[in-house]
Enzyme design. Structure first.
Site, PDB file in Angstrom:
ATOM      1  N   THR A 108      53.526  43.950  36.661  1.00 39.01           N
ATOM      2  CA  THR A 108      52.683  45.111  36.358  1.00 39.01           C
ATOM      3  C   THR A 108      51.260  44.633  36.046  1.00 39.01           C
ATOM      4  O   THR A 108      50.667  45.032  35.059  1.00 39.01           O
ATOM      5  CB  THR A 108      53.305  45.927  35.209  1.00 39.01           C
ATOM      6  OG1 THR A 108      54.655  46.204  35.550  1.00 39.01           O
ATOM      7  CG2 THR A 108      52.601  47.273  35.012  1.00 39.01           C
ATOM      8  N   HIS A 109      50.782  43.696  36.848  1.00 42.00           N
ATOM      9  CA  HIS A 109      49.439  43.168  36.636  1.00 42.00           C
ATOM     10  C   HIS A 109      48.540  43.564  37.801  1.00 42.00           C
ATOM     11  O   HIS A 109      48.070  42.719  38.546  1.00 42.00           O
ATOM     12  CB  HIS A 109      49.490  41.649  36.457  1.00 42.00           C
ATOM     13  CG  HIS A 109      50.405  41.241  35.341  1.00 42.00           C
ATOM     14  ND1 HIS A 109      50.964  40.006  35.238  1.00 42.00           N
ATOM     15  CD2 HIS A 109      50.868  41.939  34.271  1.00 42.00           C
ATOM     16  CE1 HIS A 109      51.728  39.946  34.156  1.00 42.00           C
ATOM     17  NE2 HIS A 109      51.696  41.113  33.557  1.00 42.00           N
ATOM     18  N   ASN A 110      48.349  44.844  37.929  1.00 41.00           N
ATOM     19  CA  ASN A 110      47.476  45.373  38.975  1.00 41.00           C
ATOM     20  C   ASN A 110      46.048  45.361  38.449  1.00 41.00           C
ATOM     21  O   ASN A 110      45.833  45.650  37.267  1.00 41.00           O
ATOM     22  CB  ASN A 110      47.865  46.819  39.313  1.00 41.00           C
ATOM     23  CG  ASN A 110      49.364  47.028  39.348  1.00 41.00           C
ATOM     24  OD1 ASN A 110      50.047  46.833  38.353  1.00 41.00           O
ATOM     25  ND2 ASN A 110      49.882  47.415  40.476  1.00 41.00           N
TER      26      ASN A 110
END
Lengths: 250, 570
Positions: free
Chosen positions: B499-501
């Site tokens: 979840t590292h957008n």
């Protein structure tokens, strides 16, 4: 009172094992004691009970989604092939997986309540994921019917009456996407079936699978434990008796 | 009928880490702040039944309700974008605390190199190290300038760590709390990486090693190593989260209010200024306008970008001409790694989200890339997060996916498998961007955000190089069988990755190539601030929250300055 196969009623069992009733606050502890002596003969999902459930001690297990006995039998036999009973312990049927799946299909999981289900629908590329207009409940219904149909086509009898290797042949055909389904690929249905089987085998017993926490015990997962701060630096592998979320206290 | 409410000094959209930080700092400075949160209120008392893999990790209890809103996705412009109908590749947050409730707590400072990546790359390797299709640019701020804000975030969060990473930027202060406990699994990694000539150190953690009171007077408890961090809330208040730190700090001032079940659908603008936001009460369907002197977008990467787009603020990025800044430089991460199957059983079910050790020797420009066909790298870690039985069914290659062999192998290997993994940086590419979808809409009739993304040559080269390194570490750790990760193919939105957008609303030194300045103030609308990992011009080799937290403190300072002087802050 219903007797289990060791001839002990639940109350007698509690008495003979010396468990103080005061400790039985959590349903998980209770559940584990009740189902501990459930044997293969009266276990969930064999489809012997036309009324759609079973009655063990004070616990009533029933189908909330499937109204058709044959569908439930096909499901039961299929998940048992995916996660079979062996010398390690129970398989999917013994763990209550068919009831777990049935119950889940009756709720948010079955109706895709938290998923984007608006159209228009297009097949798309595999990297784009699930694009069906069907809910999981609809996919399971269709998939189980298709498995039965495929069994009759190949072996002249319903899926639940097949030999194990014949069931495997059909499951493999679904896995390899060789069966035509409407609105969904058979390989997706198979993935869903396999994933739901593992979920039922290893989810907390509050969801009606993983009976007696036997799935966890096989795997060495202790379920809910409050803390490992005292053990975390221990060099030795620790076998810890599992606990259900229902015994969680703060 | 739209109802217009009384004007406030500051309105924030979303109340997670960023809304909480902005809320706390501005409220402490005497400003009246309202945070509008589309989800529900929640607190530690809601997490008492959280040791439940099925409900929280599999069925995403704490995450965004995609039936209301999602994104659409395609790998490239030739494909038809389709909705992400089920959560997969990344896990979006919702409700008080946002993703800060269900994070693992890895809290990094990006490397000094990251902030000046273009300058440093060109200086060392020349202008042609990467093709012109890669949109490399500096951040408009240096590590040294951002250091005090890193310090402030770490002190607020009480981060546990050790100052032993030789590649980290210079710190003014040590970590607020000592590192977590070093377990036998971590020691295996420590020994192996030391043998290979690397420098391992304890991962900086928001699962606190001891009880800690932060400068705002909020207490964070000590981690119990129960193994339920990732995708869960913490029932002990031992994982630093917005709802146990910055939000109560904001509320304590009397100047702060959170409005729940409010879904913001538009930033309102008049004559070059933002005038407030329009939102829908999701329980009644009523529409409200919340006027404010300063509007701050503090929701996730996706929604921050979407709100600017649907409000017509800024120029959309055009991949054909390279013009426009809104939506450009979207980046993800690549995850090289290796899995090892061991003979001995280990206590893999114990752990904490940030219990781990890392080497930074292969991250950033910490090694020479002259002979390599990529830039940047990855932090390589082992973490002991507490593996759970539904999701963890490790089997050696060639084992069937179901049936008797699968059952035996997955049960046997559950407690005998370890993984070493890298968080690989992702360099922006001209074909990777965010825009608005022309066809699909959310529950409120607003277009969905469209993601066009694929891994690039740079990603593949970096992934291959680091996968080999991960395998070597795992071999050294004594695995009986080591299985390297598969080579990188097309980006697939289905399996969970990270979840590292980042990107889409990037920061920079000039309005020509960025959306906001280094106070996260919008170049065109000076009373609008856009805060989040969307500000990152590229993605680094770490989890983003530490850097995002620092940027939020920087933005809060900017907002307070702006409220006094007005105008552009740079």
């Amino acid at each position: 009172m219903t007797k289990d196969n060791n001839g002990l009623s639940r109350r007698e069992f509690l008495k003979t094992t010396g468990i103080a009733t005061g400790a039985l606050v959590g349903g998980g502890v209770l559940g584990s004691l009740i189902t501990h002596n459930v044997t293969k003969d009266n276990v969930a999902g064999t489809g012997k009970n036309e009324a759609g459930g079973e009655h063990v001690g004070d616990v009533f297990r029933g189908r909330m989604f499937f109204t058709n006995v044959n569908e439930f039998n096909v499901l039961s036999e299929a998940v048992e092939r995916i996660f079979p009973e062996d010398d390690l312990g129970p398989g999917a049927i013994g763990l209550g997986v068919p009831y777990f799946i049935d119950n889940q299909l009756a709720g948010n999981y079955g109706s895709n309540a938290k998923e984007y289900m608006k159209g228009p629908f297009f097949a798309g590329e595999s990297t784009q994921g699930y694009q069906s207009r069907l809910t999981r409940a609809e996919i399971f219904k269709q998939g189980l019917a298709k498995m039965d149909e495929e069994a009759k086509k190949r072996f002249d009898t319903g899926f639940a009456s097949l030999e194990g290797n014949q069931m495997d042949e059909i499951l493999t055909a679904f896995q390899k996407n060789e069966v035509e389904m409407k609105g969904v690929a058979s390989e997706f249905y198979f993935k869903l079936l396999r994933q739901a089987t593992l979920e039922g085998a290893y989810a907390d017993p509050i969801y009606n699978g993983n009976i007696n926490m036997a799935g966890w015990r096989m795997k060495g997962f202790p379920g809910h434990q409050m803390a490992y701060i005292k053990e975390i630096e221990n060099e030795k592998y620790m076998k810890i008796e599992p606990k259900s979320i229902s015994s969680m206290e703060h | 009928m739209v109802k217009t409410l009384d004007k406030v000094d500051v309105v924030t959209v979303g109340v997670g880490w960023l809304g909480g930080i902005i809320g706390a700092e501005c409220a402490k400075a005497g400003m009246k702040v309202v945070g509008i949160e589309r989800g529900k209120e929640r607190s530690t008392a809601d997490y008492l039944m959280v040791h439940d893999e099925y409900r929280y990790a599999i069925r995403y209890e704490l995450m965004q309700d995609l039936s209301k809103e999602t994104i659409t996705f395609r790998n490239n412009r030739k494909m038809r974008a389709l909705p992400m109908r089920q959560m997969g590749s990344f896990l979006l947050g919702e409700g008080l605390g946002g993703s800060g409730t269900h994070w693992n707590g890895h809290t990094w400072r990006f490397l000094p190199y990251d902030f000046e990546i273009k300058t440093q790359t060109e200086k060392k390797y020349g202008k042609d190290k990467l093709s012109a299709d890669y949109l490399l640019q500096d951040w408009g701020i240096t590590y040294d300038e951002l250091e005090p804000y890193f310090d402030q975030f770490e002190k607020t969060a009480g981060i546990s760590g050790e100052n032993k990473n030789p590649f980290a930027g210079k710190r003014a202060n040590d970590f607020p709390t000592p590192p977590m406990k070093k377990t036998p699994i971590l020691r295996k990694f420590e020994k192996a990486t030391s043998n290979l000539g690397y420098t391992p150190f304890m991962l900086p953690s928001a699962n606190l090693s001891e009880t800690y009171e932060n400068p705002d007077g909020q207490t964070i408890a000590a981690c119990q190593y129960c193994g339920f961090c990732e995708r869960f809330g913490c029932e002990y208040g031992a994982k630093t989260s917005p709802e146990i730190t910055v939000i109560p700090t904001a509320l304590k001032t009397g100047n702060y209010q959170v409005r729940f079940h409010g879904n913001v659908v538009e930033v309102l603008k008049e004559g070059g200024k933002a005038t407030g936001v329009r939102y829908i009460d999701t329980q009644t369907g009523e529409e409200f306008i919340q006027p404010a002197d300063v509007v701050v977008l503090t929701s996730y990467v996706m929604n921050n970008a979407k709100l600017l787009m649907v409000s017509g603020i800024g120029e959309m990025y055009d991949p054909d001409t390279g013009r426009g800044t809104l939506g450009k430089n979207y980046a993800y991460q690549i995850l090289p790694g290796a899995t090892g199957f061991f003979d001995e059983q280990m206590n893999v079910f114990m752990g904490a989200g940030s219990l781990g050790m890392t080497i930074d020797d292969l991250n950033g420009d910490n090694y020479d890339h002259s002979e390599l066909n990529f830039i940047h790298g990855a932090s390589m870690s082992i973490t002991q997060t507490g593996v759970r039985p539904i999701q963890t069914n490790p089997v050696p290659p060639d084992t069937p996916a179901w049936g008797p062999e699968f059952k035996k192998a997955s049960i046997h290997n559950y407690s005998r498998t370890l993984s070493v993994g890298g968080q690989g940086a992702s360099i922006p590419h001209k074909e990777n961007f965010l825009s608005l979808d022309p066809d699909y809409k959310d529950a409120y009739g607003v277009p969905l955000l469209q993601l066009t993304y694929n891994f690039t040559e740079q990603d593949r080269n970096l992934h291959k190089y680091l996968t080999d390194k991960a395998k070597a570490i795992m071999d050294e750790m004594g695995a009986k069988t080591t299985v390297p990760g598969n080579p990188l193919s097309d980006y697939d939105i289905v399996p969970y990755q990270t979840t590292h957008n980042t990107g889409g609303t990037i920061m920079g030194a000039s309005p020509d190539d960025s959306v906001v300045n280094n106070y996260l103030q919008h170049w065109e609308v000076d009373n609008l601030f856009v805060v989040g990992a969307g500000n990152f011009p590229h993605n680094g080799g770490y989890n983003p929250t530490g850097t995002v937290g620092a940027l939020a403190y920087r933005a809060a300072e900017g907002i307070i300055k702006y409220s006094k002087a007005g105008g552009s802050l740079v």
